[in-house]
Design a protein around this motif. Structure first.
Motif, PDB file in Angstrom:
ATOM      1  N   ARG A 110      32.109  44.473  35.948  1.00 49.27           N
ATOM      2  CA  ARG A 110      32.158  43.160  35.624  1.00 49.27           C
ATOM      3  C   ARG A 110      33.539  42.664  36.025  1.00 49.27           C
ATOM      4  NH1 ARG A 110      29.586  41.354  30.614  1.00 49.27           N
ATOM      5  NH2 ARG A 110      31.415  40.501  29.952  1.00 49.27           N
ATOM      6  N   ASP A 111      33.735  41.686  36.909  1.00 53.05           N
ATOM      7  CA  ASP A 111      34.918  41.064  37.538  1.00 53.05           C
ATOM      8  C   ASP A 111      34.630  39.790  37.955  1.00 53.05           C
ATOM      9  OD1 ASP A 111      34.250  40.883  40.640  1.00 53.05           O
ATOM     10  OD2 ASP A 111      33.635  42.953  40.170  1.00 53.05           O
ATOM     11  N   ASN A 112      35.680  38.923  38.318  1.00 51.45           N
ATOM     12  CA  ASN A 112      35.762  37.616  38.581  1.00 51.45           C
ATOM     13  C   ASN A 112      36.079  37.513  39.975  1.00 51.45           C
ATOM     14  OD1 ASN A 112      34.851  36.518  36.417  1.00 51.45           O
ATOM     15  ND2 ASN A 112      36.901  36.368  35.355  1.00 51.45           N
ATOM     16  N   LEU A 121      34.098  34.324  41.549  1.00 47.98           N
ATOM     17  CA  LEU A 121      35.043  33.307  41.375  1.00 47.98           C
ATOM     18  C   LEU A 121      36.177  32.902  42.091  1.00 47.98           C
ATOM     19  CD1 LEU A 121      35.280  30.744  39.374  1.00 47.98           C
ATOM     20  CD2 LEU A 121      36.205  32.254  37.712  1.00 47.98           C
ATOM     21  N   ALA A 145      40.681  39.027  38.586  1.00 51.72           N
ATOM     22  CA  ALA A 145      39.352  39.748  38.696  1.00 51.72           C
ATOM     23  C   ALA A 145      38.891  40.335  37.388  1.00 51.72           C
ATOM     24  CB  ALA A 145      39.408  40.442  39.953  1.00 51.72           C
ATOM     25  N   TYR A 146      40.393  41.046  36.972  1.00 52.04           N
ATOM     26  CA  TYR A 146      39.731  41.920  35.774  1.00 52.04           C
ATOM     27  C   TYR A 146      40.332  41.470  34.482  1.00 52.04           C
ATOM     28  CZ  TYR A 146      38.429  45.058  39.533  1.00 52.04           C
ATOM     29  OH  TYR A 146      37.859  45.740  40.695  1.00 52.04           O
ATOM     30  N   THR A 197      41.278  38.012  33.286  1.00 53.13           N
ATOM     31  CA  THR A 197      40.693  36.818  32.899  1.00 53.13           C
ATOM     32  C   THR A 197      39.556  36.927  32.264  1.00 53.13           C
ATOM     33  OG1 THR A 197      40.040  35.880  34.915  1.00 53.13           O
ATOM     34  CG2 THR A 197      42.091  35.474  34.420  1.00 53.13           C
ATOM     35  N   TYR A 210      35.511  36.686  31.698  1.00 53.57           N
ATOM     36  CA  TYR A 210      34.657  36.963  32.855  1.00 53.57           C
ATOM     37  C   TYR A 210      33.374  35.931  32.840  1.00 53.57           C
ATOM     38  CZ  TYR A 210      30.202  39.191  34.941  1.00 53.57           C
ATOM     39  OH  TYR A 210      29.319  39.534  35.517  1.00 53.57           O
ATOM     40  N   LEU A 211      33.260  35.562  33.853  1.00 49.02           N
ATOM     41  CA  LEU A 211      31.996  34.334  34.114  1.00 49.02           C
ATOM     42  C   LEU A 211      31.025  35.039  35.073  1.00 49.02           C
ATOM     43  CD1 LEU A 211      34.102  31.103  34.787  1.00 49.02           C
ATOM     44  CD2 LEU A 211      32.929  31.776  32.601  1.00 49.02           C
ATOM     45  N   ASP A 212      29.978  35.323  34.429  1.00 49.02           N
ATOM     46  CA  ASP A 212      28.806  35.765  35.265  1.00 49.02           C
ATOM     47  C   ASP A 212      28.230  34.986  36.215  1.00 49.02           C
ATOM     48  OD1 ASP A 212      26.814  37.426  36.095  1.00 49.02           O
ATOM     49  OD2 ASP A 212      25.677  37.373  34.432  1.00 49.02           O
TER      50      ASP A 212
END
Length: 360
Positions: A12-14, A17, A268-269, A271, A273-275
């Motif tokens: 799970r990362d951004n 985004l 990425a780690y 903030t 998480y936006l899927d």
């Protein structure tokens, strides 16, 4: 513990985004050089940064790419599979934007007649030269955007030959086992970084790519040290403060570069998480289409100023990014399995043939 590895296991990362934001930053920065000059520049330069938004975005792209591409090789540990995946990721969408620019945008926005335009060897050369990923790229099409502040059809493409050479670097490191031995890999990467600083001509890359290569190498180092590097709020804050107070010193740009690299992992780690993965990955398409669509906006609205140019072009490029992913990039990536199976069958047949020869 907040190590990079601990976050990788969560999957799970951004990063997606951040890549989208970076692609939009490139369009934002370019709006000040493509749209009508109103005596302003982007927010970073206005606040004393040595780089404009597009530079910062590309730095982030290369940090992320170095981290992910080296991780991809480690996971595959197969040169053919790795290079197939890289080519399928970068070439189809690139070829698409080149062909559409030459055969559709060019005829629509050239000052020449259609017959004269298509008779020019520059049209074919625009596609073939750029597709060779050479440092000597073709920037213009005959009569297209000729009266603009910058006549280049797509000035964003200069990073792609550098990206391709970074893939070759990862392949070389992987083949020699340097990505699985963090000590040897670190020595090799630090030697490359030192050579780039002290004797840049020793490296077989264009001088304009050296900075990009440095950020790419930092991404690889993050992959090698993923079990040791912690992603923490206090470290991000400390780097930001150190960078700020070092302004006007020799260490400023080094600290700024380190802060930008660390920021990629912090964002990425750490903030929320936006899927976004289910929506696809439009970032590459946004990057590819931003500049030519900005040029189109200038042609259609000659007096357009930077911010309207940015907003309209960002929207149009985002749409093209989604379409590029859905229609070009995602279908191309699905071919990885077929190509891999073909290569496996070819390898098996060659092995059988060679074994048969040896037995005779």
């Amino acid at each position: 513990m907040h190590t990079i590895h601990s976050y990788l296991t969560k999957k799970r990362d951004n990063f997606l985004l951040l890549r989208i934001i970076a692609a939009l930053m490139v369009i934002y920065g370019h709006s000040f050089v493509l749209a009508r000059d109103v005596g302003t520049t982007d927010v970073f330069l206005r606040n004393g940064w040595p780089f404009y938004s597009g530079d910062i975005a590309v730095m982030m792209f290369f940090v992320i790419s170095g981290f992910m591409v080296s991780g991809s090789y480690i996971a595959r540990a197969n040169l053919a599979d790795f290079m197939t995946a890289r080519l399928l990721r970068i070439v189809p969408a690139f070829l698409f934007v080149l062909v559409v620019s030459a055969l559709i945008l060019g005829p629509l926005f050239t000052d020449l007649g259609s017959a004269e335009y298509f008779a020019s060897p520059e049209v074919r050369r625009y596609v073939t030269t750029n597709l060779a990923f050479s440092s000597e790229m073709a920037w213009t099409l005959p009569g297209v955007f000729a009266d603009h502040r910058m006549p280049s059809v797509n000035g964003s493409l200069w990073t792609l030959p550098a990206e391709m050479r970074m893939y070759l670097l990862v392949a070389a490191l992987g083949v020699f086992g340097l990505l699985r031995n963090w000590r040897l890999g670190t020595v090799a990467l630090l030697a490359l970084l030192l050579a780039g600083i002290v004797h840049p001509r020793l490296l077989p890359v264009h001088t304009e790519w050296l900075r990009l290569g440095a950020f790419f190498c930092v991404g690889i180092l993050a992959q090698l040290f993923k079990n040791r590097i912690e992603v923490r709020h206090d470290v991000m804050l400390a780097l930001a403060v150190l960078t700020y107070i070092s302004y006007n010193t020799d260490s400023y740009q080094w600290l700024l570069g380190l802060s930008i690299a660390y920021f990629c992992f912090w964002f990425a780690y750490r903030t929320p998480y936006l899927d976004l993965a289910r929506l696809g990955d439009p970032s590459y398409g946004i990057y590819l289409w931003g500049w030519p669509l900005q040029q189109v906006m200038v042609s259609v609205f000659p007096g357009i100023t930077p911010m309207p140019n940015f907003l309209a072009s960002a929207l149009a490029a985002s749409i093209m990014g989604v379409l590029s992913w859905r229609l070009i990039e995602q279908p191309a990536l699905r071919l990885k399995g077929r190509v891999g199976r073909f290569l496996d069958r070819a390898k098996a047949r060659w092995t059988d043939f060679a074994t048969g020869v040896d037995k005779s």
